[in-house]
Design a protein around this motif. Structure first.
Motif, PDB file in Angstrom:
ATOM      1  N   ASP A  21       0.851  -1.188   0.000  1.00  0.00           N
ATOM      2  CA  ASP A  21       0.000   0.000   0.000  1.00  0.00           C
ATOM      3  C   ASP A  21       0.887   1.239   0.000  1.00  0.00           C
ATOM      4  O   ASP A  21       1.868   1.302   0.741  1.00  0.00           O
ATOM      5  CB  ASP A  21      -0.885  -0.040   1.268  1.00  0.00           C
ATOM      6  CG  ASP A  21      -1.719   1.226   1.431  1.00  0.00           C
ATOM      7  OD1 ASP A  21      -2.016   1.881   0.413  1.00  0.00           O
ATOM      8  OD2 ASP A  21      -2.066   1.543   2.593  1.00  0.00           O
ATOM      9  N   THR A  22       0.554   2.229  -0.831  1.00  0.00           N
ATOM     10  CA  THR A  22       1.387   3.445  -0.841  1.00  0.00           C
ATOM     11  C   THR A  22       0.640   4.690  -0.366  1.00  0.00           C
ATOM     12  O   THR A  22       1.260   5.714  -0.139  1.00  0.00           O
ATOM     13  CB  THR A  22       1.939   3.753  -2.252  1.00  0.00           C
ATOM     14  OG1 THR A  22       0.844   3.843  -3.166  1.00  0.00           O
ATOM     15  CG2 THR A  22       2.921   2.695  -2.701  1.00  0.00           C
ATOM     16  N   ASN A  23      -0.702   4.630  -0.247  1.00  0.00           N
ATOM     17  CA  ASN A  23      -1.407   5.856   0.145  1.00  0.00           C
ATOM     18  C   ASN A  23      -2.098   5.736   1.493  1.00  0.00           C
ATOM     19  O   ASN A  23      -2.941   6.559   1.840  1.00  0.00           O
ATOM     20  CB  ASN A  23      -2.403   6.282  -0.950  1.00  0.00           C
ATOM     21  CG  ASN A  23      -3.490   5.243  -1.150  1.00  0.00           C
ATOM     22  OD1 ASN A  23      -3.414   4.141  -0.595  1.00  0.00           O
ATOM     23  ND2 ASN A  23      -4.489   5.586  -1.929  1.00  0.00           N
ATOM     24  N   ASP A  25      -4.348   3.755   2.716  1.00  0.00           N
ATOM     25  CA  ASP A  25      -5.744   3.344   2.907  1.00  0.00           C
ATOM     26  C   ASP A  25      -5.855   1.871   3.320  1.00  0.00           C
ATOM     27  O   ASP A  25      -6.963   1.328   3.423  1.00  0.00           O
ATOM     28  CB  ASP A  25      -6.586   3.633   1.646  1.00  0.00           C
ATOM     29  CG  ASP A  25      -6.141   2.821   0.442  1.00  0.00           C
ATOM     30  OD1 ASP A  25      -5.135   2.071   0.550  1.00  0.00           O
ATOM     31  OD2 ASP A  25      -6.792   2.918  -0.615  1.00  0.00           O
ATOM     32  N   ILE A  27      -4.981  -0.706   1.640  1.00  0.00           N
ATOM     33  CA  ILE A  27      -5.191  -1.595   0.484  1.00  0.00           C
ATOM     34  C   ILE A  27      -3.989  -1.470  -0.452  1.00  0.00           C
ATOM     35  O   ILE A  27      -3.604  -0.352  -0.828  1.00  0.00           O
ATOM     36  CB  ILE A  27      -6.483  -1.196  -0.260  1.00  0.00           C
ATOM     37  CG1 ILE A  27      -7.692  -1.409   0.667  1.00  0.00           C
ATOM     38  CG2 ILE A  27      -6.641  -1.974  -1.557  1.00  0.00           C
ATOM     39  CD1 ILE A  27      -8.992  -0.902   0.078  1.00  0.00           C
ATOM     40  N   GLY A  28      -3.419  -2.587  -0.796  1.00  0.00           N
ATOM     41  CA  GLY A  28      -2.294  -2.575  -1.722  1.00  0.00           C
ATOM     42  C   GLY A  28      -2.694  -1.921  -3.038  1.00  0.00           C
ATOM     43  O   GLY A  28      -3.870  -1.905  -3.396  1.00  0.00           O
ATOM     44  N   ASP A  29      -1.726  -1.347  -3.762  1.00  0.00           N
ATOM     45  CA  ASP A  29      -2.064  -0.633  -4.993  1.00  0.00           C
ATOM     46  C   ASP A  29      -0.976  -0.805  -6.055  1.00  0.00           C
ATOM     47  O   ASP A  29       0.081  -1.378  -5.797  1.00  0.00           O
ATOM     48  CB  ASP A  29      -2.340   0.854  -4.704  1.00  0.00           C
ATOM     49  CG  ASP A  29      -1.346   1.421  -3.695  1.00  0.00           C
ATOM     50  OD1 ASP A  29      -0.137   1.290  -3.966  1.00  0.00           O
ATOM     51  OD2 ASP A  29      -1.781   1.966  -2.649  1.00  0.00           O
ATOM     52  N   SER A  74      -9.414   1.725  -6.108  1.00  0.00           N
ATOM     53  CA  SER A  74      -8.677   1.353  -4.893  1.00  0.00           C
ATOM     54  C   SER A  74      -7.247   0.908  -5.247  1.00  0.00           C
ATOM     55  O   SER A  74      -6.353   0.943  -4.400  1.00  0.00           O
ATOM     56  CB  SER A  74      -9.400   0.246  -4.126  1.00  0.00           C
ATOM     57  OG  SER A  74      -9.393  -0.962  -4.847  1.00  0.00           O
TER      58      SER A  74
END
Ligand code: GLC
Ligand code: CA
Length: 554
Positions: A21-23, A25, A27-29, A74
């Protein structure tokens, strides 16, 4: 069948939701995957399979697609995916997508139109039948449990779903639907993906019986019977698969791996030189620990000998026609360490012995994220820790029907799909370095010891062993025999040992595994040759140490 580019592939499966996850939230992205491309390049893999990233309400974590042409917010944007393909490409890695076309999401605009408008032209994209005596057309059970039919509004019309009711099946009989799907597949190929992992594809053709007004003999107390015999590998499926092959896969020289069990007599058709797919997954040894009882899946006892026999049979069958796709884990499976290795025996040696056993089989090897670290099952504390809708539904059903929910929990704790879906363990900081927010699913507390950073720093680690296996497979001197050489089982007359050769006209490599905690005597002639790889430094005369694995050049 010589000279396919993908015979050099070493695939790494990414479950995007749980990778990075980078942001914040939780959830991985896609940006997270981009951030970790150097790690993957360094490991040595050259193809990435991404579980579904299309727009989806995530009722089945993306295996329910609402819009085939766009990326789910997402995970990021359409541009992020283009960047990922580009960045992976510049590191000599190709990307394949998950193709989910047996069904879509109930939120897909086609299905929404059908719900609103009984005369919708899209009604023929789905499988819709009149009810029978005011009820479902028949008593087939869908895979997750419950009826395979769902009523449309308060009409007498029902739609068919092999999976959850949020995943209506598409009607492949319809040429217009097939045309839409092939166009969509070509769109992604043209964007630069190298092919697809093809989801649940054996279900494409439904038998007449499956859709007829029939009262089937129930196989469980719910009065229903499993749909599998009526929808899996039915005659006529070949026409749809040929169309995909001819319109999409052939013109793009794609790599495809299909999620379907193919009997020996159909392997030529499926994965031969002119087959529908490059390869297909084999479930025989990964589902060795489960069986169907009373309409549900439960654990069963198994032995290493049985596992070895299944692998040998599968390798011998497949190599007559094409290439296999050896794997130990995926997002539907528990962690292989927990499944195959008794807890008292879990160690660097046993995990690497298991890895050696499957990695040098004949075919394109797959590694699931975290497998290269020896990640284990997650100690889920209660049903609240689970996120997989299939698990939650099964538990709720048990409660509803007055069955023992503890038995279901005990099963899920060993076998649930969420074990493969907990966050990737990058380092020992909070949330294993996966996210700065609250992860969507619990992090396996094992991350403090088991994580990528510490294994990369330590010379003697599962991570480095995987890297060594990959390096060996790519080494020029052995690449040819390890990629395309025949699989030849070697009889050892000992159920604790698994020994096989990979050979071609000019070379032979021998893989020797002791899959037990015992010292095991080995026939003299099997312990000779140059050691290409071993999971133990020392070696004994004529004996293999506990969970010893050696690869020899003959
Ligand atoms: C496949 C996927 C699984 C999904 C199902 C329905 O089996 O691997 O995760 O739930 O198809 O699409
Ligand atoms: Ca995110």
């Amino acid at each position: 069948m010589a000279g396919k580019w993908w015979q050099k592939a070493i695939v790494y499966q990414i479950y995007p939701k749980s990778f990075q996850d980078t942001n914040g939230d939780g959830i991985g992205d896609l940006q997270g995957i981009i951030r970790r491309l150097d790690y993957l390049q360094d490991l040595g893999v050259n193809m990435l399979w991404l579980c579904p990233i299309n727009v989806s309400p995530m009722c089945d974590n993306g295996y329910d697609i609402e819009d085939y042409y766009h990326i789910d917010p997402s995970f990021g944007t359409d541009e992020d995916f283009e960047a990922l393909i580009r960045e992976a490409g510049s590191r000599q890695m190709k990307v394949i997508m998950d193709l989910v076309v047996n069904h879509c999401s109930y939120r897909h605009k086609w299905f929404q139109d059908v719900l609103r408008n009984p005369a919708s032209p899209y009604a023929s994209y789905f499988i819709i039948r009149e009810g029978f005596g005011g009820k479902e057309p028949n008593n087939l059970r869908c895979y997750p449990g419950g009826s395979a039919w769902e009523r449309i509004g308060n009409s007498n019309r029902f739609y068919f779903h092999s999976f959850a009711k949020e995943q209506p099946d598409l009607d492949w009989e319809n040429a217009a639907l097939r045309d839409e799907i092939c166009t969509m597949m070509n769109y992604w190929q043209d964007k630069g993906v190298a092919g697809f992992r093809v989801d649940a594809i054996g279900n494409l053709k439904k038998s007449d019986q499956a859709l007829s007004r029939t009262r089937f003999e129930p196989d469980g107390e719910d009065g229903l019977t499993s749909l599998a015999p009526y929808v899996l590998m039915q005659d006529g499926i070949q026409d749809y698969l040929k169309e995909m092959r001819d319109r999409v896969f052939k013109p793009h020289d794609s790599f495809t791996v299909a999620e379907v069990s193919v009997p020996e007599h159909k392997l030529l058709e499926f994965i031969g030189p002119d087959g529908y797919f490059s390869t297909v997954f084999d479930f025989s040894y990964t589902d060795i620990d489960v069986e169907e009882r009373g309409g549900a899946t439960w654990k069963r006892p198994w032995t290493f000998r049985e596992m070895k026999e299944k692998i040998i049979l599968s390798q011998m069958d497949v190599q007559k026609y094409g290439f296999a796709s050896p794997y130990l884990e995926n997002h539907d499976q528990p962690r292989s360490v927990s499944k195959y290795i008794p807890s008292r025996d879990r160690s660097y040696e046993s995990v690497t012995a298991l890895a050696t056993m499957y990695f040098f089989l004949r075919g394109v090897p797959f590694i699931f994220q975290g497998q290269e670290l020896g990640m284990e099952n997650c100690p889920f504390r209660s049903i609240e820790d689970f996120r997989d809708p299939v698990a939650l539904q099964r538990y709720a059903q048990a409660l509803e029907r007055g069955e023992d929910p503890e038995a279901v929990f005990a099963y899920l704790r060993e076998r649930g799909r969420d074990h493969g879906r907990t966050p990737m363990q990058w380092d020992s900081t909070e949330n294993a370095g996966f996210s700065e927010g609250t992860p969507w699913i619990m992090v396996n507390p094992g991350y403090v010891q088991c994580n990528a950073l510490s294994q990369m720093r330590e010379g003697h680690s599962i991570y480095h062993y995987y890297k060594d296996m990959i390096t060996l497979r790519k080494k020029e001197a052995y690449a040819s025999v390890l990629e395309t050489g025949w699989f030849v089982p070697v009889e050892t007359r000992d159920d604790r040992l698994f020994c096989y050769r990979r050979e071609n006209d000019s070379q032979s490599v021998r893989v020797l595994i002791n899959f037990s905690a015992d010292y095991v005597r080995v026939p003299e002639n099997l312990m000779t040759g140059e050691v290409l790889l071993s999971n133990r430094e020392a070696s004994e005369n004529g004996r293999l140490m506990p969970y010893h694995a050696i690869v020899f050049s003959e």
